[in-house]
Design a protein around this motif. Structure first.
Motif, short mmCIF file in Angstrom:
data_model
loop_
_atom_site.label_atom_id
_atom_site.label_comp_id
_atom_site.label_asym_id
_atom_site.label_seq_id
_atom_site.Cartn_x
_atom_site.Cartn_y
_atom_site.Cartn_z
N ILE A 151 -3.06 -2.18 -5.12
CA ILE A 151 -3.92 -1.05 -4.77
C ILE A 151 -3.24 0.31 -4.99
O ILE A 151 -3.92 1.32 -5.13
CB ILE A 151 -4.46 -1.14 -3.31
CG1 ILE A 151 -3.33 -1.23 -2.28
CG2 ILE A 151 -5.40 -2.31 -3.15
CD1 ILE A 151 -3.81 -1.27 -0.83
N ILE A 312 -5.04 2.74 5.69
CA ILE A 312 -5.00 3.91 4.82
C ILE A 312 -4.63 3.51 3.38
O ILE A 312 -4.31 4.36 2.56
CB ILE A 312 -4.03 5.00 5.35
CG1 ILE A 312 -2.61 4.44 5.54
CG2 ILE A 312 -4.54 5.57 6.67
CD1 ILE A 312 -1.57 5.50 5.93
N ARG A 313 -4.69 2.21 3.08
CA ARG A 313 -4.48 1.69 1.72
C ARG A 313 -3.15 2.16 1.13
O ARG A 313 -3.10 2.62 -0.01
CB ARG A 313 -5.62 2.14 0.80
CG ARG A 313 -7.01 1.81 1.30
CD ARG A 313 -7.48 0.43 0.96
NE ARG A 313 -8.87 0.23 1.35
CZ ARG A 313 -9.29 -0.42 2.44
NH1 ARG A 313 -8.40 -0.95 3.26
NH2 ARG A 313 -10.56 -0.55 2.71
N CYS A 314 -2.10 2.04 1.95
CA CYS A 314 -0.80 2.49 1.46
C CYS A 314 -0.14 1.41 0.61
O CYS A 314 0.76 1.69 -0.18
CB CYS A 314 0.10 2.85 2.62
SG CYS A 314 0.61 1.43 3.60
N GLY A 315 -0.55 0.16 0.80
CA GLY A 315 0.03 -0.93 0.01
C GLY A 315 1.32 -1.49 0.58
O GLY A 315 1.88 -2.43 0.01
N ALA A 316 1.79 -0.96 1.70
CA ALA A 316 3.08 -1.43 2.25
C ALA A 316 3.04 -2.91 2.59
O ALA A 316 4.00 -3.64 2.37
CB ALA A 316 3.46 -0.61 3.49
N VAL A 340 -3.77 -7.19 3.83
CA VAL A 340 -4.98 -6.49 4.28
C VAL A 340 -6.21 -7.05 3.57
O VAL A 340 -7.28 -7.19 4.17
CB VAL A 340 -4.85 -4.96 4.11
CG1 VAL A 340 -4.80 -4.55 2.64
CG2 VAL A 340 -6.00 -4.26 4.82
N ILE A 375 -1.84 -2.02 12.21
CA ILE A 375 -2.92 -3.02 12.21
C ILE A 375 -2.28 -4.38 12.50
O ILE A 375 -1.23 -4.71 11.94
CB ILE A 375 -3.66 -3.04 10.86
CG1 ILE A 375 -4.27 -1.67 10.60
CG2 ILE A 375 -4.75 -4.11 10.87
CD1 ILE A 375 -4.88 -1.51 9.24
S1 SF4 Z 1 0.20 -1.61 5.46
FE1 SF4 Z 1 -1.58 -2.63 4.55
S2 SF4 Z 1 -3.08 -2.66 6.22
FE2 SF4 Z 1 -1.54 -1.16 6.82
S3 SF4 Z 1 -2.34 0.77 6.07
FE3 SF4 Z 1 -1.01 -0.01 4.46
S4 SF4 Z 1 -2.39 -1.16 3.08
FE4 SF4 Z 1 -3.49 -0.82 5.02
#
Ligand code: SF4
Lengths: 464, 230
Positions: A151, A312-316, A340, A375
């Motif tokens: 993403i 927040i769609r960070c991709g971590a 996610v 989350i």
């Molecule tokens: S770690 Fe995953 S679930 Fe958490 S904000 Fe980033 S992409 Fe969304």
């Protein structure tokens, strides 16, 4: 087995055995971990920041209706046209209609996962429009006619050599395989597209209820140009993107950059509050903001997993996930992959069809730990498993647990089962992993542990 | 019923059931007090540390800008601006520049002896694309990140700071703020209720890592970012 499960299993077996793929992904993520940890350490308190981010998102999501009303009222007051789409088909229809009304032919796009979610490019191309992805990674996967692999890093599965060959074939221009040269090819190609596109299309990372803005985070400047040059601008965002206050961005922008790519700040963080305003020298004459539900309200209706809308769609979580790193992004067959994606896809596209993603997990919890908005990802994988088996218990599983219950409750039967086990174990070796083996699913790639000669009961009885 | 009402209706119905407070899955992690209206308001306490004095902040800005591969040049006085710009002009062989009217931006643009495309009364984008450099003012320099904040009103529109291959920012020393919360507070105070249609935090020159995660500058926006502070 649904076709989605068999597709997932087949693709996963291929990718996990593909050592080259593993090498590419490992190389791509190695430096990520180092810089991310460094940036996290620069925070006075990353943990407090996470808690505050989670609380802010909680507030936003749990009062979503009021925040959306405030957001749209502010946007409309400054001349922005707001559209509401309950599902993907409506969103595609709204956007296609805007393009038709504007008699547009070419569209320049900056990265937007929501547009992947509604398969916008296919719909627009089918309707006769030319669509160009401007983000370099997205541009590369568009040329390959494949969805983004990740993403945040859409083309992380490709090597420079593959990208060079691709550019040579599709653009006839690839001076060398250096990332610098290849990036400059894309820059040249894209420049004229910005200047001539009729419509600029963007996604959004945040929306601000207080001031009526949407905020876009990017490194390349492609979204900035997309929102500056074409006469019409269209923005598609999920309804969950809203934050209450302008100042909340002071926390979220550095957190997104840190968690997502180990940067202190992403290069461009830009807030838009309207089309070109009186007295301004450029910018689109018209701005359409399309708010997308597409079953987000179903996720909202599940209080247990509502926090998945904090994303927040960070991709971590993808980056740290041992499953993602082994099976790869495309194997999921979903718009949102990784932990996610496994959590939300069953809500967005049907639990029974997508429950297998929640089973493909070691439950190590690395995702939950990585998530900047806290989350409860790995527990939600368990929640999905529970919900799936409550709704539709698997027949064989139920049968085997019933049989086990019977054995475990009857000492005589238990004793008998033990004896049979000892007697038949040597035979199992002969058929191990073959079609005759009753434990094939396990023994195909693993050894069955031998039954001990002495049981715990015997040992207890005979101990000195 | 409109889709707006449908969606808002579904949201209201969903929110009838309360969700557990954030962090409740980790022992001791749940907020026991009701969530405050804007927890992010205290962000300053958690974000990277910034020194209290102007000197410390300037030094931090310089360090962060260097890490980002931006060229930061603090100048002793306005008189030093012209020679510094001429050096860049000659080194990069500029032919055309673009800028906007402003106390500092006009001073800089007029010092170069080159044709200037002024954006103030509208401009031709193809002509701007031909320019070697875009010179703008800004709203703030942020010590914490080494970035600058510009708006469509303070920086000659939306495109000037991102279309030419070299972006030059001319800032006043008193525009340096400590951190992101200060920058957001400044923008909010300065522009409420009539915000410019675009506010952009620019943190280093345009970049990408989309090919093997290797950093390349100048993906689509400027390859170079120079910040003069007078
Ligand atoms: S770690 Fe995953 S679930 Fe958490 S904000 Fe980033 S992409 Fe969304």
């Amino acid at each position: 087995m649904s076709s989605f499960v068999s597709q997932f299993k087949a693709a996963a077996s291929v990718k996990t055995a593909d050592l080259r793929h593993r090498q590419v992904i490992r190389t791509a993520l190695r430096s990520y971990e180092v810089v991310r940890d460094k940036r996290k350490a620069a925070f006075q308190s990353w943990e407090s920041a996470r808690q505050a981010a989670a609380e802010t998102k909680w507030e936003a999501v749990n009062h979503l209706d009021t925040h959306l009303e405030a957001l749209t009222a502010k946007l409309e007051a400054r001349g922005t046209k707001v559209h509401w789409a309950s599902n993907a088909a409506q969103a595609r229809e709204i956007i296609t209609q805007i393009l038709r009304d504007k008699k547009a032919r070419s569209i320049i796009k900056s990265k937007a996962m929501t547009s992947e979610e509604i398969h916008l490019n296919d719909a627009l191309e089918a309707a006769g429009f030319t669509v160009v992805e401007s983000d370099l990674g997205e541009f590369i996967v568009q040329l390959r006619h494949e969805p983004p692999y990740h993403i945040v890093f859409p083309s992380m599965h490709l090597t420079r050599g593959e990208i060079k060959d691709l550019f040579q074939k599709e653009l006839g221009d690839a001076p060398s395989d250096s990332p610098e040269d290849l990036t400059m090819v894309a820059r040249r190609v894209m420049r004229q597209k910005y200047l001539t596109a009729d419509v600029g299309f963007t996604g959004a990372n945040f929306a601000i209820a207080e001031t009526g803005m949407i905020s876009i985070t990017e490194n390349e400047g492609n979204a900035r140009l997309t929102a500056a040059l074409p006469k019409t601008m269209v923005t598609l965002l999920g309804i969950e993107k809203v934050l209450p206050k302008f100042a909340d961005l002071a926390l979220f922008l550095p957190m997104l950059a840190t968690a997502g790519a180990g940067q202190p700040m992403t290069c461009y963080n830009t807030m838009y509050s309207g089309p070109r305003q009186p007295g301004e020298v450029d910018g689109p004459e018209e701005w359409h903001v399309v708010l997308l539900d597409n079953r987000r309200t179903e996720l909202l209706a599940d209080p247990e997993q509502r926090d998945a809308l904090h994303c927040i769609r960070c991709g971590a979580c993808l980056n740290v996930c041992p499953i993602f790193r082994n099976v790869g992004g495309h194997t999921y067959g979903t718009t949102y992959s990784g932990p996610v994606g496994s959590v939300i896809t069953p809500h967005l596209r049907g639990l029974q069809d997508w429950k297998h993603l929640s089973n493909a997990s070691s439950l190590c919890g690395a995702c939950t730990e990585a998530c900047p908005v806290k989350i409860d990802l790995h527990h939600h994988l368990l929640h999905n498993r529970r919900n799936a088996s409550t709704n539709e218990p698997a027949f064989f599983e139920r049968l085997s647990y019933q049989a086990f219950g019977l054995l475990a409750n009857e000492p005589g039967l238990w004793w008998l089962a033990k004896k049979i086990g000892w007697l038949t174990q040597p035979l199992q070796k002969l058929v191990k992993g073959s079609a005759l083996d009753p434990a094939k699913a396990w023994t195909k790639t693993r050894d069955l542990p031998p039954l001990p000669q002495e049981t715990f009961k015997d040992w207890w009885k005979n101990r000195k | 019923m409109s889709e707006r009402e449908n969606i808002l209706g579904r949201i209201r119905e969903a929110l009838q059931t309360k969700a557990p407070l954030p962090g409740s899955h980790t022992a001791g992690g749940a907020t026991t007090h009701p969530v405050s209206e804007s927890p992010a308001a205290q962000a300053r306490e958690w974000l990277p540390l910034v020194g209290a004095t102007a000197e410390e902040q300037l030094a931090l800005f310089a360090k962060n800008a260097a890490d980002l591969k931006a060229d930061f040049q603090p100048l002793a006085s306005r008189a030093h601006l012209k020679p510094a710009l001429l050096r860049l002009r000659d080194a990069e062989n500029w032919q055309r520049i673009a800028s906007h009217q402003g106390e500092l931006s006009s001073l800089a643009a007029n010092a170069l002896g080159l044709p200037v495309l002024w954006t103030d009364t509208g401009y031709d984008v193809q002509a701007m694309e031909q320019c070697d450099v875009g010179i703008t003012e800004c709203d703030a320099l942020i010590a914490q990140t080494g970035g600058v904040a510009v708006t469509s009103r303070s920086a000659g529109g939306r495109a000037l700071s991102v279309l030419p291959p070299h972006h030059i920012v001319i800032a006043r020393r008193d525009q340096l703020v400590a951190d992101l919360p200060a920058a957001f507070a400044l923008l909010q105070q300065k522009y409420t209720p009539d915000f410019p249609s675009m506010i952009s935090f620019i943190t280093g020159p345009s970049r990408t890592g989309d090919i093997e995660r290797i950093l390349v500058l100048g993906a689509h926006g400027p390859k170079k970012l120079t910040i003069f502070c007078v």
